[in-house]
Design a protein around this motif. Structure first.
Motif, PDB file in Angstrom:
ATOM      1  N   SER A 281      43.405 -11.622 -43.777  1.00  0.00           N
ATOM      2  CA  SER A 281      42.982 -13.134 -43.635  1.00  0.00           C
ATOM      3  C   SER A 281      41.828 -13.427 -44.086  1.00  0.00           C
ATOM      4  N   MET A 282      41.320 -14.332 -44.328  1.00  0.00           N
ATOM      5  CA  MET A 282      40.308 -14.800 -44.874  1.00  0.00           C
ATOM      6  C   MET A 282      39.102 -14.754 -44.110  1.00  0.00           C
ATOM      7  N   PRO A 283      39.162 -15.070 -42.597  1.00  0.00           N
ATOM      8  CA  PRO A 283      38.134 -14.818 -41.659  1.00  0.00           C
ATOM      9  C   PRO A 283      37.621 -13.217 -41.627  1.00  0.00           C
ATOM     10  N   TYR A 284      38.868 -12.443 -41.695  1.00  0.00           N
ATOM     11  CA  TYR A 284      38.726 -11.111 -41.391  1.00  0.00           C
ATOM     12  C   TYR A 284      37.974 -10.291 -42.712  1.00  0.00           C
ATOM     13  N   LEU A 285      38.284 -10.867 -43.805  1.00  0.00           N
ATOM     14  CA  LEU A 285      37.372 -10.483 -45.024  1.00  0.00           C
ATOM     15  C   LEU A 285      36.031 -10.869 -44.828  1.00  0.00           C
ATOM     16  N   SER A 286      35.489 -12.084 -44.457  1.00  0.00           N
ATOM     17  CA  SER A 286      34.431 -12.641 -44.216  1.00  0.00           C
ATOM     18  C   SER A 286      33.634 -11.575 -43.305  1.00  0.00           C
ATOM     19  N   GLU A 287      34.261 -11.201 -42.116  1.00  0.00           N
ATOM     20  CA  GLU A 287      33.655 -10.446 -41.191  1.00  0.00           C
ATOM     21  C   GLU A 287      33.256  -8.930 -41.885  1.00  0.00           C
ATOM     22  N   LEU A 288      34.223  -8.547 -42.869  1.00  0.00           N
ATOM     23  CA  LEU A 288      34.368  -7.249 -43.522  1.00  0.00           C
ATOM     24  C   LEU A 288      32.830  -7.358 -44.258  1.00  0.00           C
ATOM     25  N   GLU A 289      32.770  -8.367 -44.910  1.00  0.00           N
ATOM     26  CA  GLU A 289      31.702  -8.407 -46.047  1.00  0.00           C
ATOM     27  C   GLU A 289      30.411  -8.655 -45.132  1.00  0.00           C
ATOM     28  N   ARG A 290      30.469  -9.067 -43.968  1.00  0.00           N
ATOM     29  CA  ARG A 290      28.972  -9.432 -42.977  1.00  0.00           C
ATOM     30  C   ARG A 290      28.877  -8.134 -42.427  1.00  0.00           C
ATOM     31  N   GLY A 291      29.623  -7.136 -42.425  1.00  0.00           N
ATOM     32  CA  GLY A 291      29.545  -5.916 -41.738  1.00  0.00           C
ATOM     33  C   GLY A 291      29.902  -5.784 -40.253  1.00  0.00           C
ATOM     34  N   LEU A 292      30.739  -6.774 -39.805  1.00  0.00           N
ATOM     35  CA  LEU A 292      31.091  -7.001 -38.531  1.00  0.00           C
ATOM     36  C   LEU A 292      32.216  -6.292 -37.886  1.00  0.00           C
ATOM     37  N   LYS A 293      33.052  -5.906 -38.817  1.00  0.00           N
ATOM     38  CA  LYS A 293      34.171  -5.076 -38.490  1.00  0.00           C
ATOM     39  C   LYS A 293      34.203  -3.525 -39.167  1.00  0.00           C
ATOM     40  N   GLU A 294      34.869  -2.774 -38.410  1.00  0.00           N
ATOM     41  CA  GLU A 294      34.933  -1.390 -38.977  1.00  0.00           C
ATOM     42  C   GLU A 294      36.349  -1.425 -39.455  1.00  0.00           C
ATOM     43  N   PRO A 295      36.557  -1.537 -40.800  1.00  0.00           N
ATOM     44  CA  PRO A 295      37.939  -1.622 -41.492  1.00  0.00           C
ATOM     45  C   PRO A 295      38.725  -0.098 -41.620  1.00  0.00           C
ATOM     46  N   SER A 296      39.959  -0.306 -41.611  1.00  0.00           N
ATOM     47  CA  SER A 296      40.722   0.912 -41.631  1.00  0.00           C
ATOM     48  C   SER A 296      40.630   1.441 -43.202  1.00  0.00           C
ATOM     49  N   SER A 297      41.067   2.629 -43.713  1.00  0.00           N
ATOM     50  CA  SER A 297      41.068   2.738 -44.903  1.00  0.00           C
ATOM     51  C   SER A 297      42.179   2.190 -45.518  1.00  0.00           C
ATOM     52  N   GLU A 298      43.305   1.818 -44.927  1.00  0.00           N
ATOM     53  CA  GLU A 298      44.183   0.847 -45.598  1.00  0.00           C
ATOM     54  C   GLU A 298      43.631  -0.512 -45.911  1.00  0.00           C
ATOM     55  N   VAL A 299      42.846  -0.911 -45.122  1.00  0.00           N
ATOM     56  CA  VAL A 299      42.273  -2.343 -45.404  1.00  0.00           C
ATOM     57  C   VAL A 299      41.212  -2.115 -46.546  1.00  0.00           C
ATOM     58  N   LEU A 300      40.470  -1.326 -46.545  1.00  0.00           N
ATOM     59  CA  LEU A 300      39.572  -0.858 -47.542  1.00  0.00           C
ATOM     60  C   LEU A 300      40.252  -0.887 -48.940  1.00  0.00           C
ATOM     61  N   ALA A 301      41.293   0.167 -48.920  1.00  0.00           N
ATOM     62  CA  ALA A 301      41.871   0.200 -50.089  1.00  0.00           C
ATOM     63  C   ALA A 301      42.311  -1.147 -50.664  1.00  0.00           C
ATOM     64  N   ALA A 302      42.863  -2.073 -49.685  1.00  0.00           N
ATOM     65  CA  ALA A 302      43.485  -3.197 -50.115  1.00  0.00           C
ATOM     66  C   ALA A 302      42.499  -4.287 -50.918  1.00  0.00           C
ATOM     67  N   ALA A 303      41.260  -4.119 -50.088  1.00  0.00           N
ATOM     68  CA  ALA A 303      40.310  -4.988 -50.886  1.00  0.00           C
ATOM     69  C   ALA A 303      39.771  -4.498 -51.914  1.00  0.00           C
ATOM     70  N   ALA A 304      39.830  -3.174 -52.051  1.00  0.00           N
ATOM     71  CA  ALA A 304      39.294  -2.779 -53.321  1.00  0.00           C
ATOM     72  C   ALA A 304      40.204  -3.004 -54.299  1.00  0.00           C
ATOM     73  N   LYS A 305      41.466  -2.905 -54.160  1.00  0.00           N
ATOM     74  CA  LYS A 305      42.544  -3.147 -55.347  1.00  0.00           C
ATOM     75  C   LYS A 305      42.517  -4.847 -55.331  1.00  0.00           C
ATOM     76  N   ALA A 306      42.254  -5.661 -54.592  1.00  0.00           N
ATOM     77  CA  ALA A 306      42.202  -7.006 -54.901  1.00  0.00           C
ATOM     78  C   ALA A 306      41.073  -7.278 -55.904  1.00  0.00           C
TER      79      ALA A 306
END
Length: 134
Positions: free
Chosen positions: A61-86
């Motif tokens: 989700s766009m809000p979740y990506l925004s929270e990742l970028e602001r350092g508010l969430k501790e993402p799983s390795s799967e989410v990090l891999a998906a964001a990196a791939k994107a």
């Protein structure tokens, strides 16, 4: 003494009084989620892409990506891999960029001393050279 009488105050120092200044507090280590978030945002902005575009490509989700970028969430390795791939990166690329940023942030500020490369008027001694201060 009655309970209404005052007792003399006793001062207990927090650190020993030796004349030496207290050591400077250690620099706070940056949090990994903040560093990774900064790297994700920087990469996305360098590609001139929107949060929506990258979130859709990563299937998060766009809000979740925004929270990742602001350092508010501790993402799983799967989410990090998906964001990196994107963003056209591998997970290793994202982690390598984050590692470089961590090193940069954790590096102590250079100490300014007379007679060093920080002061070109007084070049640092060459190896094997000894200088005496008067």
């Amino acid at each position: 003494m009655s309970s209404h009488e005052s007792h003399p105050a006793r001062v207990i120092p927090l650190r020993p009084v030796t004349g030496a200044p207290a050591p400077a507090p250690a620099a706070k280590e940056p949090l990994l989620r903040h560093v990774v978030g900064d790297v994700l945002r920087r990469e996305r902005q360098a590609q001139e892409r929107t949060l929506k575009d990258v979130a859709d490509a990563a299937r998060i989700s766009m809000p979740y990506l925004s929270e990742l970028e602001r350092g508010l969430k501790e993402p799983s390795s799967e989410v990090l891999a998906a964001a990196a791939k994107a963003l056209g990166l591998g997970l290793a690329d994202l982690l390598a960029l984050s590692h470089r940023e961590l090193i940069r942030l954790a590096a102590p500020a250079p100490v300014r001393r007379l007679g060093t490369a920080f002061h070109p008027a007084r070049p640092a001694p060459r190896q094997g050279e000894v200088r005496l201060a008067a």
